[in-house]
Design a protein around this motif. Structure first.
Motif, PDB file in Angstrom:
ATOM      1  N   ILE A  38      13.071  10.048  -8.352  1.00 38.26           N
ATOM      2  CA  ILE A  38      12.858   8.722  -7.746  1.00 38.26           C
ATOM      3  C   ILE A  38      11.891   7.901  -8.603  1.00 38.26           C
ATOM      4  CG2 ILE A  38      11.912   7.487  -5.745  1.00 38.26           C
ATOM      5  CD1 ILE A  38      12.958   9.842  -4.006  1.00 38.26           C
TER       6      ILE A  38
ATOM      7  N   ILE B 195      -6.043   1.948  -3.704  1.00 39.89           N
ATOM      8  CA  ILE B 195      -5.710   2.447  -2.367  1.00 39.89           C
ATOM      9  C   ILE B 195      -5.298   1.252  -1.520  1.00 39.89           C
ATOM     10  CG2 ILE B 195      -6.509   3.852  -0.441  1.00 39.89           C
ATOM     11  CD1 ILE B 195      -6.781   5.269  -3.153  1.00 39.89           C
TER      12      ILE B 195
ATOM     13  N   VAL C  68      17.335   4.165  -5.879  1.00 43.79           N
ATOM     14  CA  VAL C  68      16.919   3.970  -7.278  1.00 43.79           C
ATOM     15  C   VAL C  68      17.136   5.203  -8.146  1.00 43.79           C
ATOM     16  CG1 VAL C  68      15.215   2.180  -6.690  1.00 43.79           C
ATOM     17  CG2 VAL C  68      14.470   4.566  -6.913  1.00 43.79           C
TER      18      VAL C  68
ATOM     19  N   PRO D 220      -1.987   0.098  -8.674  1.00 41.30           N
ATOM     20  CA  PRO D 220      -2.794  -0.120  -7.473  1.00 41.30           C
ATOM     21  C   PRO D 220      -3.780   1.028  -7.256  1.00 41.30           C
ATOM     22  CG  PRO D 220      -0.432  -0.306  -6.994  1.00 41.30           C
ATOM     23  CD  PRO D 220      -0.575   0.302  -8.354  1.00 41.30           C
TER      24      PRO D 220
ATOM     25  N   ARG E 179      16.839   1.642   0.170  1.00 42.12           N
ATOM     26  CA  ARG E 179      17.891   2.578   0.597  1.00 42.12           C
ATOM     27  C   ARG E 179      18.500   2.162   1.922  1.00 42.12           C
ATOM     28  NH1 ARG E 179      14.823   8.174  -0.454  1.00 42.12           N
ATOM     29  NH2 ARG E 179      13.221   6.836   0.412  1.00 42.12           N
TER      30      ARG E 179
ATOM     31  N   ALA F  83       9.808   0.939  -6.195  1.00 42.25           N
ATOM     32  CA  ALA F  83      10.065   2.041  -5.244  1.00 42.25           C
ATOM     33  C   ALA F  83       9.439   3.332  -5.753  1.00 42.25           C
ATOM     34  CB  ALA F  83      11.569   2.238  -5.064  1.00 42.25           C
ATOM     35  N   GLY F  84       8.870   4.082  -4.844  1.00 40.73           N
ATOM     36  CA  GLY F  84       8.295   5.363  -5.238  1.00 40.73           C
ATOM     37  C   GLY F  84       7.979   6.208  -4.021  1.00 40.73           C
TER      38      GLY F  84
ATOM     39  N   ALA G 139       5.742   0.064 -11.351  1.00 38.06           N
ATOM     40  CA  ALA G 139       4.631   0.497 -10.494  1.00 38.06           C
ATOM     41  C   ALA G 139       4.101   1.835 -10.985  1.00 38.06           C
ATOM     42  CB  ALA G 139       5.099   0.633  -9.046  1.00 38.06           C
ATOM     43  N   THR G 140       2.860   1.839 -11.451  1.00 33.84           N
ATOM     44  CA  THR G 140       2.186   3.110 -11.662  1.00 33.84           C
ATOM     45  C   THR G 140       1.091   3.187 -10.594  1.00 33.84           C
ATOM     46  OG1 THR G 140       0.959   4.486 -13.228  1.00 33.84           O
ATOM     47  CG2 THR G 140       0.926   2.113 -13.656  1.00 33.84           C
TER      48      THR G 140
ATOM     49  N   GLY H 263      12.390  -1.023  -3.471  1.00 31.55           N
ATOM     50  CA  GLY H 263      11.468  -0.570  -2.429  1.00 31.55           C
ATOM     51  C   GLY H 263      10.860  -1.753  -1.704  1.00 31.55           C
TER      52      GLY H 263
ATOM     53  N   GLN I 146       9.264  -2.583   2.756  1.00 29.82           N
ATOM     54  CA  GLN I 146       7.951  -2.458   3.412  1.00 29.82           C
ATOM     55  C   GLN I 146       6.857  -2.448   2.345  1.00 29.82           C
ATOM     56  OE1 GLN I 146       8.445   1.448   5.290  1.00 29.82           O
ATOM     57  NE2 GLN I 146       7.186   2.400   3.700  1.00 29.82           N
ATOM     58  N   GLY I 147       5.630  -2.414   2.797  1.00 31.01           N
ATOM     59  CA  GLY I 147       4.486  -2.175   1.913  1.00 31.01           C
ATOM     60  C   GLY I 147       4.381  -3.148   0.750  1.00 31.01           C
TER      61      GLY I 147
ATOM     62  N   PRO J  64       2.389   2.104   4.564  1.00 34.07           N
ATOM     63  CA  PRO J  64       2.824   3.366   5.175  1.00 34.07           C
ATOM     64  C   PRO J  64       2.614   4.568   4.261  1.00 34.07           C
ATOM     65  CG  PRO J  64       4.412   1.635   5.668  1.00 34.07           C
ATOM     66  CD  PRO J  64       3.415   1.041   4.705  1.00 34.07           C
ATOM     67  N   MET J  65       2.819   4.373   2.914  1.00 34.14           N
ATOM     68  CA  MET J  65       2.621   5.494   1.977  1.00 34.14           C
ATOM     69  C   MET J  65       1.192   6.006   2.026  1.00 34.14           C
ATOM     70  SD  MET J  65       2.917   5.554  -2.192  1.00 34.14           S
ATOM     71  CE  MET J  65       4.691   5.666  -2.314  1.00 34.14           C
TER      72      MET J  65
HETATM   73  P1  NAD Z   1       5.796   2.679   0.783  1.00 30.22           P
HETATM   74  O1  NAD Z   1       6.169   4.110   0.983  1.00 30.22           O
HETATM   75  O2  NAD Z   1       5.110   1.969   1.878  1.00 30.22           O
HETATM   76  O3  NAD Z   1       7.074   1.857   0.323  1.00 30.22           O
HETATM   77  C1  NAD Z   1       7.896   2.344  -0.709  1.00 30.22           C
HETATM   78  C2  NAD Z   1       9.287   1.817  -0.490  1.00 30.22           C
HETATM   79  O4  NAD Z   1      10.150   2.416  -1.493  1.00 30.22           O
HETATM   80  C3  NAD Z   1       9.858   2.226   0.873  1.00 30.22           C
HETATM   81  O5  NAD Z   1      10.466   1.108   1.471  1.00 30.22           O
HETATM   82  C4  NAD Z   1      10.865   3.307   0.530  1.00 30.22           C
HETATM   83  O6  NAD Z   1      11.952   3.360   1.436  1.00 30.22           O
HETATM   84  C5  NAD Z   1      11.337   2.840  -0.848  1.00 30.22           C
HETATM   85  N1  NAD Z   1      11.968   3.931  -1.575  1.00 30.22           N
HETATM   86  C6  NAD Z   1      11.519   5.208  -1.709  1.00 30.22           C
HETATM   87  N2  NAD Z   1      12.435   5.926  -2.380  1.00 30.22           N
HETATM   88  C7  NAD Z   1      13.464   5.086  -2.688  1.00 30.22           C
HETATM   89  C8  NAD Z   1      14.691   5.264  -3.359  1.00 30.22           C
HETATM   90  N3  NAD Z   1      15.063   6.447  -3.840  1.00 30.22           N
HETATM   91  N4  NAD Z   1      15.499   4.186  -3.501  1.00 30.22           N
HETATM   92  C9  NAD Z   1      15.149   2.983  -2.987  1.00 30.22           C
HETATM   93  N5  NAD Z   1      13.996   2.763  -2.334  1.00 30.22           N
HETATM   94  C10 NAD Z   1      13.170   3.823  -2.180  1.00 30.22           C
HETATM   95  O7  NAD Z   1       4.934   2.626  -0.559  1.00 30.22           O
HETATM   96  P2  NAD Z   1       3.926   1.519  -1.119  1.00 30.22           P
HETATM   97  O8  NAD Z   1       2.563   1.951  -0.779  1.00 30.22           O
HETATM   98  O9  NAD Z   1       4.387   0.151  -0.780  1.00 30.22           O
HETATM   99  O10 NAD Z   1       4.114   1.808  -2.692  1.00 30.22           O
HETATM  100  C11 NAD Z   1       4.893   0.996  -3.554  1.00 30.22           C
HETATM  101  C12 NAD Z   1       4.644   1.468  -4.987  1.00 30.22           C
HETATM  102  O11 NAD Z   1       3.250   1.354  -5.285  1.00 30.22           O
HETATM  103  C13 NAD Z   1       5.016   2.935  -5.204  1.00 30.22           C
HETATM  104  O12 NAD Z   1       5.589   3.109  -6.490  1.00 30.22           O
HETATM  105  C14 NAD Z   1       3.680   3.637  -5.138  1.00 30.22           C
HETATM  106  O13 NAD Z   1       3.680   4.850  -5.867  1.00 30.22           O
HETATM  107  C15 NAD Z   1       2.753   2.602  -5.736  1.00 30.22           C
HETATM  108  N6  NAD Z   1       1.358   2.788  -5.316  1.00 30.22           N
HETATM  109  C16 NAD Z   1       0.977   2.695  -4.000  1.00 30.22           C
HETATM  110  C17 NAD Z   1      -0.365   2.883  -3.663  1.00 30.22           C
HETATM  111  C18 NAD Z   1      -0.893   2.780  -2.251  1.00 30.22           C
HETATM  112  O14 NAD Z   1      -2.087   2.965  -2.052  1.00 30.22           O
HETATM  113  N7  NAD Z   1      -0.087   2.471  -1.241  1.00 30.22           N
HETATM  114  C19 NAD Z   1      -1.288   3.191  -4.665  1.00 30.22           C
HETATM  115  C20 NAD Z   1      -0.866   3.284  -5.972  1.00 30.22           C
HETATM  116  C21 NAD Z   1       0.464   3.081  -6.289  1.00 30.22           C
END
Ligand code: NAD
Length: 256
Positions: free
Chosen positions: A109, A184, A60, A182, A34, A87-88, A137-138, A9, A12-13, A188-189
């Motif tokens: 996923i 907040i 994934v 993490p 992906r 990734a999530g 990543a939780t 993943g 981005q992010g 993008p998520m």
């Molecule tokens: P995001 O949506 O911005 O980025 C997630 C990335 O994972 C994307 O690029 C997406 O395309 C990729 N992805 C999704 N499904 C996939 C798959 N099946 N195979 C390959 N890649 C895949 O999310 P983020 O905010 O950067 O989150 C990253 C991790 O941190 C996640 O596991 C999320 O649950 C965790 N998290 C995020 C936050 C938050 O506030 N943003 C808080 C707690 C936990």
């Protein structure tokens, strides 16, 4: 030779930020996502700084994809030391709106991706004859129940369980397993979640974000770099005596 870290993943992010930080710390990094063009863009940024990175397309939730990604990373970068199962997906699911498709796809996923990434990494580390680090990543939503996040929260609680279980199972291989949680984070998520919370309440996006910010002791949302800083510790030698733990990086929302 550089140690090698694979980040899922990473297009981005938080994942992109982790990949860039680990490259700064001297890792050669494999960026998995992906959509090849998205991970390639981040990899190009890293290589333009004179650091080592490759982009690999993989889903994934597909076990074969994850084994292929780990093999490609090892062939192209020469070793395999760290996997960040980042990734999530995070659907918003008030309890009465949970349906079979959302339940299955989110578990495939978030939980499936963590398990396949772990298996592929362990097989490779054993073949290379050395230990390594697995970092999952939780979320704060995997430590404390968050309303409207039943499905997402259930996967993130499960990932803490997998982290504890595999830490015990893999210690004999000199493989540590830890998780980061993490709060907040401005990605993008999180923008999607805040928009849906606002839509449900008939309010605007800023109101949605504010609902989260007010629960944070430090009174600011996290930048992706705040999370990457913690992951850098879990990927480094400094965490060699830490395993099975979840490092909460949330500005003071959940205390344990
Ligand atoms: P995001 O949506 O911005 O980025 C997630 C990335 O994972 C994307 O690029 C997406 O395309 C990729 N992805 C999704 N499904 C996939 C798959 N099946 N195979 C390959 N890649 C895949 O999310 P983020 O905010 O950067 O989150 C990253 C991790 O941190 C996640 O596991 C999320 O649950 C965790 N998290 C995020 C936050 C938050 O506030 N943003 C808080 C707690 C936990």
């Amino acid at each position: 030779m550089s140690k090698v870290a694979l980040v899922t993943g990473a297009g981005q992010g938080i994942g992109a930020s982790i990949a860039m930080r680990l490259a700064n710390d001297g890792f050669a990094v494999a960026l998995v996502g992906r959509t090849l063009s998205k991970v390639q863009d981040v990899a190009d940024k890293i290589t333009s700084n004179g650091q080592k990175a490759v982009a690999i397309a993989a889903d994934v939730q597909n076990r074969d994809d994850m084994f292929r990604a780990v093999n490609e990373a090892t062939e192209q970068l020469g070793d395999f030391n760290v996997i960040v199962n980042n990734a999530g997906v995070a659907p918003t699911t008030p309890i009465m709106e949970v349906n079979q498709d959302t339940l299955d796809s989110t578990w495939k996923i978030n939980v499936g991706g963590t398990i396949w990434g772990t298996q592929a990494a362990v097989e490779k580390m054993r073949a290379l004859g050395h230990g390594g680090k697995i970092i999952n990543a939780t979320s704060q939503a995997g430590v404390l129940g968050n309303p409207n996040l039943t499905v997402y929260g259930s996967t993130k609680f499960a990932i803490r369980g997998i982290t504890q279980t595999t830490a015990r199972e893999l210690a004999a291989d000199n493989i540590t397993v830890n998780a980061f949680a993490p709060g907040i984070v401005k990605t993008p998520m999180m923008n999607d979640i805040a928009q849906k919370v606002a839509d449900n309440a008939g309010k605007d996006f800023d109101w949605g974000m504010q609902q989260f910010a007010q629960d944070i002791s430090l009174k600011r949302l996290a930048e992706p770099e705040d999370i990457a800083n913690a992951v850098a510790f879990l990927a480094s030698k400094d965490s060699d005596y830490v395993t099975g733990q979840t490092l909460i990086v949330d500005g003071g929302m959940v205390f344990q």
